[in-house]
Scaffold this motif. Structure first.
Motif, PDB file in Angstrom:
ATOM      1  N   ASP A   1       0.868  -1.126  -0.070  1.00  0.00           N
ATOM      2  CA  ASP A   1       0.030   0.129  -0.120  1.00  0.00           C
ATOM      3  C   ASP A   1       0.883   1.173   0.064  1.00  0.00           C
ATOM      4  OD1 ASP A   1      -2.757  -0.903   0.377  1.00  0.00           O
ATOM      5  OD2 ASP A   1      -1.824  -2.199   1.825  1.00  0.00           O
ATOM      6  N   LYS A   2       0.336   2.047  -0.960  1.00  0.00           N
ATOM      7  CA  LYS A   2       1.090   3.394  -1.221  1.00  0.00           C
ATOM      8  C   LYS A   2       2.547   3.347  -1.759  1.00  0.00           C
ATOM      9  CE  LYS A   2      -1.340   5.990   2.450  1.00  0.00           C
ATOM     10  NZ  LYS A   2      -1.910   4.772   3.143  1.00  0.00           N
ATOM     11  N   THR A   3       3.238   2.308  -1.869  1.00  0.00           N
ATOM     12  CA  THR A   3       4.457   1.707  -2.456  1.00  0.00           C
ATOM     13  C   THR A   3       4.091   1.265  -3.655  1.00  0.00           C
ATOM     14  OG1 THR A   3       5.552   1.608  -0.321  1.00  0.00           O
ATOM     15  CG2 THR A   3       6.554   0.742  -2.288  1.00  0.00           C
TER      16      THR A   3
ATOM     17  N   ASP B   1      -1.222   3.097  -5.035  1.00  0.00           N
ATOM     18  CA  ASP B   1      -1.819   4.389  -4.113  1.00  0.00           C
ATOM     19  C   ASP B   1      -3.265   4.299  -3.674  1.00  0.00           C
ATOM     20  OD1 ASP B   1      -1.228   6.713  -3.128  1.00  0.00           O
ATOM     21  OD2 ASP B   1      -1.371   7.877  -5.037  1.00  0.00           O
TER      22      ASP B   1
ATOM     23  N   ARG C   1      -5.842   4.427  -0.058  1.00  0.00           N
ATOM     24  CA  ARG C   1      -6.110   5.249   0.833  1.00  0.00           C
ATOM     25  C   ARG C   1      -6.895   4.727   1.932  1.00  0.00           C
ATOM     26  NH1 ARG C   1      -2.360   7.480  -1.093  1.00  0.00           N
ATOM     27  NH2 ARG C   1      -2.535   9.491  -1.718  1.00  0.00           N
TER      28      ARG C   1
ATOM     29  N   VAL D   1       1.411   2.830  -8.586  1.00  0.00           N
ATOM     30  CA  VAL D   1       2.572   3.614  -8.701  1.00  0.00           C
ATOM     31  C   VAL D   1       3.639   3.187  -9.613  1.00  0.00           C
ATOM     32  CG1 VAL D   1       4.230   4.737  -7.191  1.00  0.00           C
ATOM     33  CG2 VAL D   1       2.321   4.182  -6.360  1.00  0.00           C
TER      34      VAL D   1
ATOM     35  N   ASP E   1       7.547   3.464   1.461  1.00  0.00           N
ATOM     36  CA  ASP E   1       7.028   4.931   1.415  1.00  0.00           C
ATOM     37  C   ASP E   1       7.391   5.646   2.661  1.00  0.00           C
ATOM     38  OD1 ASP E   1       4.515   4.787   3.095  1.00  0.00           O
ATOM     39  OD2 ASP E   1       4.180   3.248   1.829  1.00  0.00           O
TER      40      ASP E   1
ATOM     41  N   ARG F   1       9.508   5.895  -1.572  1.00  0.00           N
ATOM     42  CA  ARG F   1       8.704   6.818  -2.247  1.00  0.00           C
ATOM     43  C   ARG F   1       8.301   8.020  -1.554  1.00  0.00           C
ATOM     44  NH1 ARG F   1       2.190   6.509  -3.455  1.00  0.00           N
ATOM     45  NH2 ARG F   1       2.109   8.414  -4.578  1.00  0.00           N
TER      46      ARG F   1
ATOM     47  N   LYS G   1       6.451  11.384   0.001  1.00  0.00           N
ATOM     48  CA  LYS G   1       5.040  11.733   0.309  1.00  0.00           C
ATOM     49  C   LYS G   1       4.703  12.888  -0.409  1.00  0.00           C
ATOM     50  CE  LYS G   1       1.819  12.414   4.332  1.00  0.00           C
ATOM     51  NZ  LYS G   1       2.103  12.549   5.767  1.00  0.00           N
TER      52      LYS G   1
ATOM     53  N   ARG H   1       5.494   9.645  -8.786  1.00  0.00           N
ATOM     54  CA  ARG H   1       4.741  10.148  -9.802  1.00  0.00           C
ATOM     55  C   ARG H   1       5.183  10.148 -11.188  1.00  0.00           C
ATOM     56  NH1 ARG H   1       3.708  15.777  -7.159  1.00  0.00           N
ATOM     57  NH2 ARG H   1       5.714  15.489  -6.531  1.00  0.00           N
TER      58      ARG H   1
END
Length: 351
Positions: free
Chosen positions: A127-129, A132, A134, A155, A250, A324, A326, A351
């Motif tokens: 997650d988030k790595t 993306d 939430r 990502v 991340d 990654r 933030k 990004r």
């Protein structure tokens, strides 16, 4: 399969199939629909199982046969020392023995992952790595439970880094704080992104809900330090000390602190009790008395493995960390004891 040990981590559950018409209608339409985590919510229940493991050589001749009992959640953590008389183990044949008395349920054949020297391992957060996701609001949580992971942005930079190391013959692992019933959804996402060989470690929420047997406490739903570092130690206990180790995460929570703490322990002569004392000062690590004992025990095991590694290697393991960003941050605020290993960390924009 390391040089001296066959290590197995597994979780068993009884699966209830949905309506018979559902599979038929999907087959008629000819669609493969990605699963969502809510379809596997029944995995929050657990029960004990018994596993018969048969090791076979390349000609399917039996090398060993052993029976193991799970914990009350259906989880197994098995270590089988390799005996000198054994031929190389190429297949594992598995049977479950007690869920249907008198019947041995064949679970299939499994090929052990062979860790050979020089060994190279990459461990990534999910997650988030890689995706993306939430989880800030109630709607975020509802979406995470009811939608396939393909709904969330990939990502791309992280996926490219991860797959690049796999192409360089690194053995891939995924370490996520997502609940264990997310497994099918994460597997669907990995396969869609052509990542087929990653070993997956997830957070078993039944440990949090159990008053007596769980190794996790309700605080560990929010605080990830102990959970992730514990699993990193588990992975290294299974694979042995790698010659090269890459860690991906991340900067949204505590990944940099967790990874740098492990790097400090592996690349300096710091003693387990001193590291344990230092991490207790960090907000990302809050240990109960039982967790203290388990965590310290794993640190001493890793220190012993490091001593054995140094007897045959003239250098310390090469460790690289990829984090990654933030936002637009360029530097991390780190505790002073982690400053000496900070240069191995690379920030990148997802990004």
């Amino acid at each position: 399969m390391s040089e001296s040990l066959l290590s197995i981590k597994a979780s068993l559950a009884l699966k209830r199939e949905g309506p018979a018409g559902l599979a038929a209608s999907m087959e008629e339409v000819g669609l493969l629909v990605p699963s969502n985590p809510l379809q596997n919510i029944r995995l929050l229940s657990g029960r004990a199982f018994q596993l018969k493991i048969i090791g076979l050589d390349e000609n399917h001749r039996k090398i060993f046969e052993k029976i193991y009992d799970s914990d009350s959640f259906g989880n197994f953590a098995i270590k089988i020392p390799k005996e000198k008389s054994w031929l190389p183990i190429k297949f594992l044949e598995l049977y479950e023995l007690i869920s249907h008395p008198g019947v041995e349920i064949h679970l299939g054949y499994f090929l052990p992952m062979e860790i050979q020297r020089p060994s190279k391992i990459i461990i990534s957060d999910f997650d988030k790595t890689l995706v993306d996701t939430r989880h800030h609001t109630g709607k975020d949580v509802f979406d995470a439970l009811t939608r396939p992971l393909q709904y969330f942005p990939t990502v791309e930079k992280s996926v490219a880094i991860y797959k690049g190391f796999i192409e360089k013959k690194f053995q891939p692992f995924i370490l996520s704080a997502s609940p264990h019933f997310f497994e099918n959804s994460i597997r669907d996402w990995l396969y869609q992104n052509k990542i087929y060989t990653a070993v997956l470690f997830l957070k078993d929420y039944r440990h949090v809900l159990s008053l007596f047997e769980g190794q996790l406490r309700p605080k560990d739903l929010k605080i990830q330090g102990l959970y992730k570092l514990n699993h990193l130690l588990d992975i290294l206990a299974m694979t042995g000390i790698p010659d090269e180790l890459v860690l991906m995460g991340d900067n949204f929570e505590s990944d940099p602190l967790i990874y740098l703490t492990l790097a400090l322990f592996m690349s300096t002569p710091i003693e387990p009790w001193k590291l344990w004392h230092l991490i207790q000062t960090l907000e990302s690590f809050k240990l109960s008395k039982r967790q203290d004992t388990i965590f310290l025990s794993k640190l001493f095991q890793l220190k012993n493995a490091l001593k054995i590694y140094y007897q045959s290697s003239a250098s310390v393991p090469k460790i690289s960390i990829y984090i990654r960003k933030k936002g637009n941050e360029e530097k991390l605020k780190l505790p002073s004891f982690l400053e000496e290993v900070a240069p191995i960390l690379t920030f990148y924009d997802g990004r």
